[in-house]
Design a protein around this motif. Structure first.
Motif, PDB file in Angstrom:
ATOM      1  N   HIS A   1       0.851  -1.183   0.000  1.00  0.00           N
ATOM      2  CA  HIS A   1       0.000   0.000   0.000  1.00  0.00           C
ATOM      3  C   HIS A   1       0.887   1.232   0.000  1.00  0.00           C
ATOM      4  CE1 HIS A   1      -3.359  -2.663   1.297  1.00  0.00           C
ATOM      5  NE2 HIS A   1      -2.377  -3.290   1.930  1.00  0.00           N
TER       6      HIS A   1
ATOM      7  N   VAL B   1      -1.659  -5.196   7.803  1.00  0.00           N
ATOM      8  CA  VAL B   1      -1.818  -3.774   7.473  1.00  0.00           C
ATOM      9  C   VAL B   1      -3.249  -3.392   7.858  1.00  0.00           C
ATOM     10  CG1 VAL B   1      -1.608  -2.005   5.694  1.00  0.00           C
ATOM     11  CG2 VAL B   1      -0.135  -4.029   5.599  1.00  0.00           C
TER      12      VAL B   1
ATOM     13  N   GLU C   1      -1.168   7.387   6.976  1.00  0.00           N
ATOM     14  CA  GLU C   1      -1.727   8.693   6.613  1.00  0.00           C
ATOM     15  C   GLU C   1      -1.076   9.806   7.423  1.00  0.00           C
ATOM     16  OE1 GLU C   1      -5.957   8.743   6.884  1.00  0.00           O
ATOM     17  OE2 GLU C   1      -6.220   7.017   5.558  1.00  0.00           O
TER      18      GLU C   1
ATOM     19  N   LYS D   1      -2.821   1.758   8.713  1.00  0.00           N
ATOM     20  CA  LYS D   1      -3.185   2.677   7.631  1.00  0.00           C
ATOM     21  C   LYS D   1      -3.317   4.108   8.153  1.00  0.00           C
ATOM     22  CE  LYS D   1      -5.520  -0.850   4.850  1.00  0.00           C
ATOM     23  NZ  LYS D   1      -6.823  -1.345   4.346  1.00  0.00           N
TER      24      LYS D   1
ATOM     25  N   TRP E   1       1.035   5.587   0.320  1.00  0.00           N
ATOM     26  CA  TRP E   1       0.443   6.881   0.656  1.00  0.00           C
ATOM     27  C   TRP E   1       1.413   7.958   0.206  1.00  0.00           C
ATOM     28  CZ3 TRP E   1       0.010   2.480   3.340  1.00  0.00           C
ATOM     29  CH2 TRP E   1      -1.259   2.095   3.788  1.00  0.00           C
TER      30      TRP E   1
ATOM     31  N   GLU F   1      -6.356  -1.171  10.008  1.00  0.00           N
ATOM     32  CA  GLU F   1      -6.819   0.217   9.948  1.00  0.00           C
ATOM     33  C   GLU F   1      -5.913   1.129  10.767  1.00  0.00           C
ATOM     34  OE1 GLU F   1      -9.155   1.429   7.899  1.00  0.00           O
ATOM     35  OE2 GLU F   1      -9.115  -0.634   7.131  1.00  0.00           O
TER      36      GLU F   1
END
Length: 226
Positions: free
Chosen positions: A15, A36, A45, A41, A17, A38
């Motif tokens: 993933h 991975v 962010e 994640k 970002w 929440e």
């Protein structure tokens, strides 16, 4: 954004970002045993909002039938089962491949890892020399201290003093192995293992907030975004 990273023996899902400007120093973000999630994640962010290009690989990608429903009552047992089947050497080499991907963008690179990822990140730093390492209560660290002389990345370590997995005496041994004039090591009274994770069983809000502010400060000085 999704990405596949060539590990040399297959394509690993990851993933991505991107920071607001589209480019910045690279950070390899390494998961807890819950994958991975929440939470991971959200931390990705947070790091991207600081100006970093963040990649979080799916470290369990080589395993079959890994199901980690974050709302399932047996999540912890499922996560322990998954990490118990993981080939550590492959996890290290896969993570190094992700770090090499970040390097291919011609930027400075760092590693940030939580719990399982904190220990994995330490091993990756020994194998591939990122510019910085941030390790939150790396659960594998007691078994990796012989690698300490090979870790030349400037490092930040966080530990809770009420950690059931890393006792104060064990943390003392880790500190003795990794301490140096450039490294930063912090211990948080009353905080248990995984204190940054927002799950009620783990979270220590005061320690989490203080540790994150120190992480932001460390990264801004050691891996500046401009």
């Amino acid at each position: 954004m999704a990405l596949e990273i060539d590990t040399g023996t297959g394509l690993m899902p990851a993933h991505v970002w991107e920071p607001a400007g589209g480019s910045g120093p690279g950070l390899l973000l390494l998961q807890e045993i819950f994958g991975v999630s929440e939470y991971i994640k959200q931390r990705a962010e947070d790091l991207a909002s600081l100006g970093y290009y963040v990649v979080a690989p799916e470290i369990y990608w080589r395993l079959d039938d890994v199901s980690l429903d974050e709302d399932a009552p047996d999540l912890f047992d499922r996560a322990l089962e998954a990490v118990g089947r993981l080939d550590w050497s492959a996890a290290v080499s896969d993570s190094v491949a992700a770090l090499d991907y970040l390097r291919s963008r011609e930027t400075a690179v760092g590693v940030v890892g939580f719990c399982f990822g904190g220990g994995l990140g330490f091993n990756v730093a020994a194998a591939s020399s990122p510019d910085v390492l941030v390790s939150y209560y790396g659960s594998a660290l007691p078994n990796l201290l012989d690698l300490a002389p090979k870790v030349d990345a400037v490092s930040l370590h966080h530990f809770g003093d009420a950690d059931d997995y890393l006792s104060p005496a064990t943390v003392d041994q880790i500190v003795a192995a990794v301490d140096s004039p450039d490294n930063e090591i912090y211990r948080y009274p009353g905080a248990g293992h995984a204190f940054d994770n927002p799950m009620p069983a783990f979270h220590h809000p005061e320690a989490a907030a203080l540790a994150w502010s120190r992480t932001e400060s460390f990264l801004s000085r050691r891996l500046p975004t401009s």
